[in-house]
Design a protein around this motif. Sequence first.
Motif, PDB file in Angstrom:
ATOM      1  N   SER A 199     -11.391  -8.219 -29.054  1.00 41.69           N
ATOM      2  CA  SER A 199     -11.439  -9.432 -28.221  1.00 41.69           C
ATOM      3  C   SER A 199     -10.079 -10.121 -28.071  1.00 41.69           C
ATOM      4  CB  SER A 199     -12.493 -10.403 -28.773  1.00 41.69           C
ATOM      5  OG  SER A 199     -13.786  -9.818 -28.689  1.00 41.69           O
ATOM      6  N   TRP A 234      -8.057 -11.401 -24.670  1.00 36.98           N
ATOM      7  CA  TRP A 234      -7.557 -12.770 -24.445  1.00 36.98           C
ATOM      8  C   TRP A 234      -6.087 -12.724 -24.009  1.00 36.98           C
ATOM      9  CZ3 TRP A 234      -9.459 -14.972 -29.821  1.00 36.98           C
ATOM     10  CH2 TRP A 234     -10.852 -14.903 -29.863  1.00 36.98           C
ATOM     11  N   GLU A 235      -5.342 -11.811 -24.629  1.00 42.14           N
ATOM     12  CA  GLU A 235      -3.906 -11.712 -24.325  1.00 42.14           C
ATOM     13  C   GLU A 235      -3.670 -11.084 -22.954  1.00 42.14           C
ATOM     14  OE1 GLU A 235      -0.206  -8.959 -25.768  1.00 42.14           O
ATOM     15  OE2 GLU A 235      -1.676  -9.508 -27.316  1.00 42.14           O
ATOM     16  N   LYS A 236      -4.426 -10.008 -22.641  1.00 41.36           N
ATOM     17  CA  LYS A 236      -4.173  -9.247 -21.416  1.00 41.36           C
ATOM     18  C   LYS A 236      -4.884  -9.827 -20.191  1.00 41.36           C
ATOM     19  CE  LYS A 236      -1.858  -5.777 -23.361  1.00 41.36           C
ATOM     20  NZ  LYS A 236      -0.463  -5.438 -22.981  1.00 41.36           N
ATOM     21  N   VAL A 237      -6.060 -10.477 -20.416  1.00 39.71           N
ATOM     22  CA  VAL A 237      -6.848 -10.956 -19.269  1.00 39.71           C
ATOM     23  C   VAL A 237      -7.007 -12.477 -19.327  1.00 39.71           C
ATOM     24  CG1 VAL A 237      -8.930 -10.583 -17.881  1.00 39.71           C
ATOM     25  CG2 VAL A 237      -8.096  -8.746 -19.352  1.00 39.71           C
ATOM     26  N   ARG A 238      -7.926 -12.958 -20.163  1.00 37.05           N
ATOM     27  CA  ARG A 238      -8.089 -14.405 -20.337  1.00 37.05           C
ATOM     28  C   ARG A 238      -8.906 -14.689 -21.582  1.00 37.05           C
ATOM     29  NH1 ARG A 238     -12.172 -14.535 -15.695  1.00 37.05           N
ATOM     30  NH2 ARG A 238     -14.181 -14.729 -16.762  1.00 37.05           N
ATOM     31  N   ARG A 239      -8.774 -15.901 -22.102  1.00 36.15           N
ATOM     32  CA  ARG A 239      -9.515 -16.300 -23.300  1.00 36.15           C
ATOM     33  C   ARG A 239     -11.007 -16.388 -22.996  1.00 36.15           C
ATOM     34  NH1 ARG A 239      -6.800 -17.439 -27.700  1.00 36.15           N
ATOM     35  NH2 ARG A 239      -8.620 -18.366 -28.697  1.00 36.15           N
ATOM     36  N   GLY A 240     -11.799 -16.219 -24.060  1.00 43.04           N
ATOM     37  CA  GLY A 240     -13.250 -16.359 -23.910  1.00 43.04           C
ATOM     38  C   GLY A 240     -13.962 -15.049 -23.644  1.00 43.04           C
ATOM     39  N   LEU A 241     -13.190 -13.986 -23.365  1.00 41.18           N
ATOM     40  CA  LEU A 241     -13.817 -12.683 -23.136  1.00 41.18           C
ATOM     41  C   LEU A 241     -14.170 -12.042 -24.470  1.00 41.18           C
ATOM     42  CD1 LEU A 241     -11.550 -11.217 -20.308  1.00 41.18           C
ATOM     43  CD2 LEU A 241     -13.702 -12.454 -20.076  1.00 41.18           C
ATOM     44  N   ARG A 296     -20.966 -12.702 -19.262  1.00 39.29           N
ATOM     45  CA  ARG A 296     -19.507 -12.609 -19.378  1.00 39.29           C
ATOM     46  C   ARG A 296     -18.840 -12.354 -18.025  1.00 39.29           C
ATOM     47  NH1 ARG A 296     -20.227 -14.441 -23.789  1.00 39.29           N
ATOM     48  NH2 ARG A 296     -19.788 -13.493 -25.829  1.00 39.29           N
ATOM     49  N   LEU A 338     -13.420  -7.819 -12.966  1.00 41.08           N
ATOM     50  CA  LEU A 338     -13.175  -8.109 -14.380  1.00 41.08           C
ATOM     51  C   LEU A 338     -13.731  -6.995 -15.265  1.00 41.08           C
ATOM     52  CD1 LEU A 338     -12.226 -10.076 -16.613  1.00 41.08           C
ATOM     53  CD2 LEU A 338     -14.481 -11.176 -16.459  1.00 41.08           C
TER      54      LEU A 338
END
Length: 527
Positions: free
Chosen positions: A149, A153-160, A491, A506
């Motif tokens: 996870s 968060w680093e590559k796409v976005r937080r919360g994934l 998600r 996504l």
Amino acid sequence: MYLVIVESPAKARTIGKYLGRQYKVKASIGHLVDLPKSRLGIDLENGFEPKYITIRGKGKILKELKEAGKKATQVFLATDPDREGEAISWHLCKSLGINESMPCRVEFHEITKEAIKKAFSKPRPLDMNRVEAQQARRILDRIVGYTISPLLWEKVRRGLSAGRVQSVAVRLICDREKEIEAFIPEEYWTIEGQFKEPKEGNIFPAKFYGKAGTKYNLTSEKEVNTVLQQLNGKNYKILEVQYQERRRNPSPPFTTSTLQQEAYRKLGFSTKKTMITAQQLYEGIEVGKKGEPVGLITYMRTDATFISPLAREEAAKYIGSVFGEAYLPEKPRVFTSRKGAQEAHEAIRPTSVTREPDEIKAFLTRDQYKLYKLIWSRFLASQMEAALIEQVKAEIGAGEYIFKATGSNIKFPGFMILYIEDDDEEEKERENRLPDLARGEKLELLSLSPSQHFTQPPPRFTEASLVKIMENRGIGRPSTYSPTIETILSRGYVIKQEKVLKPTELGFIVVEILKNFFPEIIDVDFT
């Protein structure tokens, strides 16, 4: 006073009415302790030791249970009869200071007075094999999720989030979408003839097959016109008629997976709706004039098709009296569960077949009635005699060209009088019933209709077909199919469009990242 702990208030109410005043039944409302949300919670350097904490908001419930436990002569743990239920009981033992090797665990697969009384007469120690199996899955899921996870968060976005089961489910949907996008349709044609037989004047269809006994695939309009031209003015006669009888056996009673699939197909229920409604039927509904709650079905999280001898006997008695002895098989039907199934469990069935759906309809919600009727019908049908179907194949000649007609005639309906699985072909078979035909008989051609077609790509997954492939490929367990689908939808990895599951941009991005960085984790066979 004896303390009994179950998971839900509805289950507590039903069991409480069966046990009497000397028992106090309280609900834990699911798990009370779990791994912390804010950190890994597993000591990777010390044998993967988990560090459990009380779940936020559950402190008050745990405190009440501890106080009730101190006042009780004995504490019985009556959580669900699976690995998850065993783990909840183990955590309760730890929290309440109960010796897990003492007979404190009460297990039952249906919530009826007889089943409850029998279970409480034979409590057992905790099954630590089940507990450790649940812990192993929970720890692995946590390690996978907490390792992957942060990368998302680093590559796409937080919360994934990513997970051992959910990520593979998303991959299956993405891979299917790629197959659909890469698919190149191919043209093909069919010719259907309408024929009239001379004796009764019955009309029936037959499809063009080929020439001189060889199947001929028509790939263009030009080929079709050539065949039609050569058929012009030909006489048609029956070359051969074959009759074959086959026995058609009923499907097994429901497992979690097959219930979710069939409720989706027949009732249009999502997997979540199916499981919520099944839980209500299992935990107890007030039926009858007395209004006593009773569990109407057995435990709904199961991958076994086993049926208890008592349930089989009751079903046989009911079938014989209502449908007649002809509808009973020579020997009671016993179904083999798939490899890896927990055979201690039963299939999903009504707790009593004498509680007919229409008799208790007034006490059920619309959804409860529909699902109960589905379970009741499927179980009874599984214990009935096979259907006897006569299949007919006719070959029609026109010079060198051949047409073929197929049909079927139900000689004895057997279980089909009550229930037919939704993806069965029975309706098509009934529509294609052929008249009596004899070899050498001349036929009158009424029409020849050519049709253009194109090959179709593989279909997108529905909730039902995704559950089916997850079960077949060993991805997840009965308890995880529905939550997995809910997670990937919430998600935003997948959307539901006209009842099919489509990956979002996504979803594709997440799958590609996981393939690059964690190929083993997202490998279907690994999961």
